[in-house]
Design an enzyme around this catalytic site. Structure first.
Site, PDB file in Angstrom:
ATOM      1  N   ALA A 614       0.834  -1.213   0.000  1.00 59.24           N
ATOM      2  CA  ALA A 614       0.000   0.000   0.000  1.00 59.24           C
ATOM      3  C   ALA A 614       0.868   1.263   0.000  1.00 59.24           C
ATOM      4  O   ALA A 614       1.660   1.450  -0.916  1.00 59.24           O
ATOM      5  CB  ALA A 614      -0.968  -0.017   1.167  1.00 59.24           C
ATOM      6  N   ASP A 681      -3.094 -13.508  -3.578  1.00 62.67           N
ATOM      7  CA  ASP A 681      -2.803 -12.081  -3.581  1.00 62.67           C
ATOM      8  C   ASP A 681      -1.309 -11.822  -3.311  1.00 62.67           C
ATOM      9  O   ASP A 681      -0.674 -10.991  -3.950  1.00 62.67           O
ATOM     10  CB  ASP A 681      -3.673 -11.429  -2.495  1.00 62.67           C
ATOM     11  CG  ASP A 681      -3.544  -9.931  -2.514  1.00 62.67           C
ATOM     12  OD1 ASP A 681      -3.764  -9.353  -3.590  1.00 62.67           O
ATOM     13  OD2 ASP A 681      -3.193  -9.348  -1.469  1.00 62.67           O
ATOM     14  N   LYS A 685       1.870 -10.034  -5.589  1.00 58.83           N
ATOM     15  CA  LYS A 685       2.805  -9.014  -5.103  1.00 58.83           C
ATOM     16  C   LYS A 685       4.251  -9.468  -5.272  1.00 58.83           C
ATOM     17  O   LYS A 685       5.121  -8.691  -5.670  1.00 58.83           O
ATOM     18  CB  LYS A 685       2.521  -8.692  -3.636  1.00 58.83           C
ATOM     19  CG  LYS A 685       1.178  -7.995  -3.448  1.00 58.83           C
ATOM     20  CD  LYS A 685       0.862  -7.808  -1.989  1.00 58.83           C
ATOM     21  CE  LYS A 685      -0.463  -7.086  -1.810  1.00 58.83           C
ATOM     22  NZ  LYS A 685      -0.985  -7.203  -0.457  1.00 58.83           N
TER      23      LYS A 685
END
Ligand code: ADP
Ligand code: ASP
Ligand code: MG
Length: 820
Positions: A614, A681, A685
């Site tokens: 993030a 997920d 990444k």
């Protein structure tokens, strides 16, 4: 003597004519000797053109326009000539003129034969009416004035539509006239003249400026004043560039360049007679007479800016003559120029490659066909024998010019100019720089003209302040937080960074809205609801591309797979992208590299920092390490907030499934926790990290250890999944206990080392940096040549709307710094 010229907008209504008459009366009262030149009332020349063409096409629709023309002039007489002893005669003059015009148009309607000669005569009604009325108004206000039809004093050849002045006869006639009427203000029609046979001609559209200059030159006047609707010659056309501002002083040469390259405020031939007699030309605003205006003279202020202005010609064709024959045949250029001379083609700009393999030049689009044919005929033999390639004509081009006398003494101007174009993805098709270095011009695609004008104006005149134009898709949690942050920071950014962040386009799944002034980020929801139209992704992207604004950034705040397929097209349109959406960069490698290449090729940015960690600076740190020559040996990370929370809180006495449930209740996991627990997920990444480290990896190259029992994976829904997970609590507990027995904890770690990328559940001891990880924090550990003994650690909250939006915001600003 000063010669004052008033343009069409200055005399477009009774109010304005009254205003002009007051300005003139003031001058006379102050003892100034003046002559006045006036254009037709605003838009009347266009209307006369339209009427004559309509009538000549055999349509009586011209009658309606004729009525409008007539009403417009009568209205002025009725409102401004209040003296009843004058009014009837003046009105009758106007009516007589209009009757004649009506008869002429009727003749055209019958014969359908509109010659340039008749056209000029018809157009003369515009200036004849306005000048006559202004003279009468001035006179009735107590300033003795005399209406003068320029036909009597300006002599030309018979090139109707754009006649050439016979200076000797004209000078004699003008001097005779002004000697005869020294005590009256002559109000002369602009634009029109006549042949020695007394046939009416015109000086070209916009030619009233020239009329003033001709009169001033013949009278050796002390000043020419061009009164118009702007505060002077501006740094760019104010209708195109919002931030344009007036230039206080200019040289004649600068003004000539500006007008030749598209600044309509001065009709191009106007300056030359003034230059020859060294008569200053002042540009003034009728609507703001107190403004200083622009003074054009032989001695401009040396402290004015180096670049005086940016001008553009919006629609040109580019013709190219090329081939090996050009190198050997020295007469080719001479023959080419002869063709242009014979065809009376005016080339705005000519460039020749130094190898002499090509010559290209820009012309008016309407000359394209005749030029091509004439060149094909001239070079027929050379084309047949392949010495010269077929003549190439490119339509829909524009010329942008940067103008200033002092550019030659300052290096770096071209660099700045080309950089501004390049950063906005504007391709330069041809370029020319005069040897005077007073003008640097480029040919670009016509659709890039507006963007180029703003971008180039920004770099030369507003280097401390720039606008970022955002197109935001997705106004969910991240999107709405971003809009709030933009709103909160707007003032601070403007004051400290001189950036205006403007949301020009906004779309959520239901509505979309565009506003060139910027959508208020505080009230976006209301604005979208009230002014937005039904959302349509393709339509949104299309409109964004068509707006073609400089410094554009597309922000995809969604996790949707429908948007990434458009990224390529967006980058090709020179629009940068910032997105937390991982789909585009974690798909097939060729797509990842295609997008990166497209961004490079079009000099824009494709950023996705928030894809990993993030708001944490993970990808930029990795890039900085690599760019500065470090070599990455290993990357390890806990890259998911949900998995981080689950394993950090998995402790004695609490079953694994309860921890998962707790994480879900706290909103740390996806609604279906399998998406997190399956490692999908995290794999995305890790793949992105691997690619950013320079590895050519595909999604299937990431090895993911499956920690879930098959039955849990296959469960039809979340409650069933939870049931199955409960059955595996014993296994998870056994793993935890085994680790604990050795003083270790369980962590789900992504590792990239020796070209291998894997994600696995590991038992780690107290030495390991991941041992003390708590809450839902993300942590990435870079081991590199430089950071070999003590690795570089980035740790912090790696999920949540606030930090993700802040990451996107920072990234948008980074794009802005690059573009500015
Ligand atoms: P007038 O009717 O007074 O002759 P014009 O319309 O011919 O007026 O010229 C004024 C217009 O020229 C302005 O309204 C402006 O839109 C346009 N223009 C183009 N470039 C420039 C520039 N660099 N500076 C000022 N005006 C410009
Ligand atoms: N009225 C003429 C035109 O519109 C001349 C001028 O305004 O300068 O072209
Ligand atoms: Mg004009």
């Amino acid at each position: 003597m000063k010669v004052l010229k008033f343009g069409g907008t200055s005399v477009a209504s009774p109010d304005r004519i009254h205003h002009v008459a007051s300005i003139l009366s003031n001058y006379v009262q102050q003892g100034e000797q003046i002559a006045v030149v006036v254009s037709a009332m605003g838009k009347m020349t266009d209307l006369l053109v339209k009427m004559s063409e309509t009538a000549a096409n055999g349509s009586d629709a011209y009658l309606e326009d004729l009525q409008f023309f007539s009403d417009k002039h009568r209205e002025v007489v009725n409102q401004l000539i209040t003296d009843s002893s004058r009014h009837p005669a003046i009105l009758q003059e106007i009516i007589d003129g209009q009757t004649e015009l009506g008869n002429l148009l009727h003749g055209l309607y019958l014969t359908r034969d509109l010659t340039p000669r008749t056209q000029d005569y018809i157009l003369s009604f515009g200036e004849r009416s306005s000048a006559f009325i202004l003279a009468q108004v001035l006179d009735s206000y107590g300033t003795p004035a005399r209406y003068v039809n320029a036909k009597e004093i300006i002599r030309t050849d018979d090139k109707f539509g754009s006649a050439n002045v016979d200076w000797n006869c004209t000078s004699e006639a003008i001097n005779r006239h002004f000697a005869q009427y020294p005590d009256q203000v002559s109000v002369v029609t602009g634009f029109i003249a006549s042949t020695d046979q007394g046939i009416t001609t015109t000086l070209g559209r916009g030619g009233s400026d020239y009329s003033a200059s001709i009169i001033a030159s013949c009278l050796k006047a002390e000043e020419i004043q061009i009164w118009t609707d702007v505060d002077g010659v501006m740094t760019a056309d104010p209708r195109r560039v919002r931030q344009a501002f007036p230039v206080p002083t200019m040289s004649y040469e600068e003004a000539m360049e500006m007008s030749h390259f598209g600044a309509r405020v001065i009709y191009p031939p106007t300056i030359l007679p003034a230059l020859e007699q060294d008569i200053p030309v002042r540009i003034k605003n009728t609507f703001n007479p107190d403004a200083e205006g622009t003074l054009i003279s032989s001695k401009p202020d040396p402290y004015d800016t180096t670049v005086k202005g940016i001008a553009s010609i919006g629609n040109v064709s580019l013709v190219t003559l090329e081939g090996s024959g050009l190198f050997t045949a020295s007469t080719i250029s001479a023959r080419l120029f002869q063709v242009l001379a014979n065809e009376k083609i005016n080339a705005f700009l000519i460039t020749q490659g130094s190898s002499q393999h090509s010559i290209c030049f820009a012309i008016r689009p309407e000359d394209s066909e005749s030029t091509k044919l004439a060149m094909e005929s001239e070079f027929e033999l050379e084309i047949k024998s392949n010495w010269i390639r077929p003549i190439k004509v490119e339509l829909d081009r524009a010329i942008i010019s940067v103008i200033g006398d002092n550019m030659k003494s300052q290096p770096g101007i071209s660099g700045k100019f080309f950089q501004a174009l390049g950063k906005n993805g504007i391709n330069v098709i041809a370029t020319a720089q005069g040897s005077s270095e007073r003008n640097i011009s480029v040919v670009i695609r016509k659709e890039d003209e507006a963007k180029a004008l703003t971008a180039v104006h920004d770099v030369f005149f507003l280097s401390n302040y720039y606008t970022l134009n955002l197109f935001v898709v997705g106004a969910g949690l991240v999107g709405s937080t971003l809009l709030r942050q933009i709103q909160e920071q707007a003032e601070f950014l403007m004051e400290t960074q001189f950036v205006e962040v403007k949301v020009v386009g906004l779309a959520n799944s239901r509505k979309m809205l565009f506003d060139l002034q910027g959508i208020d980020p505080e009230n976006w929801s209301k604005e979208l609801g009230e002014r937005g139209k039904t959302s349509d992704l393709l339509g949104f992207i299309q409109e964004m591309k068509e707006l073609n604004l400089p410094n554009s950034v597309f922000v995809d705040n969604t996790a949707s797979g429908l948007i990434p397929p458009h990224y390529g097209g967006i980058l090709e349109s020179a629009i940068s992208i910032s997105t937390p959406n991982k789909i585009a960069v974690s798909g097939p490698y060729h797509e990842y590299s295609r997008l990166k290449n497209l961004a490079d090729k079009h000099s824009v940015k494709f950023f996705y920092e928030t894809n990993v960690g993030a708001g944490l600076p993970v990808l930029t740190t990795l890039k900085d390490l690599i760019d500065s020559g470090d070599r990455i040996l290993k990357i390890e990370g806990v890259l998911s907030g949900s998995l981080s929370y689950i394993f950090n809180t998995f402790r004695e006495g609490v079953p694994f499934s309860s921890v998962v449930e707790e994480a879900q209740t706290l909103g740390y996991t996806e609604p279906d926790p399998r998406i997190d627990l399956s490692g999908k997920d995290v794999a995305r990444k890790l793949l992105i990290l691997a690619r950013e480290s320079g590895l050519h990896m595909e999604p299937e190259d990431i090895e993911v250890e499956n920690i879930l029992p098959q039955a849990a994976l296959d469960a039809p829904d979340v409650p069933n999944f939870m049931e199955e997970l409960k059955k595996a609590d014993g296994d998870f507990e056994a793993k935890r206990q085994a680790a604990a027995a050795e003083g270790k904890v369980l962590r789900f770690i992504a590792t990239l080392e020796d070209g291998q990328a894997k994600i696995s559940l590991q038992a780690l001891d107290g030495e390991n940096p991941f041992y003390n990880l708590s809450g839902s924090d993300n942590m990435i550990v870079f081991t590199s040549l430089r950071y070999r003994d003590r690795p570089l650690v980035i740790k912090g909250p790696g999920a949540g709307a606030e930090v993700t939006a802040a990451g996107v915001f920072a990234e948008i600003l980074r794009i802005g710094y690059y573009l500015s």
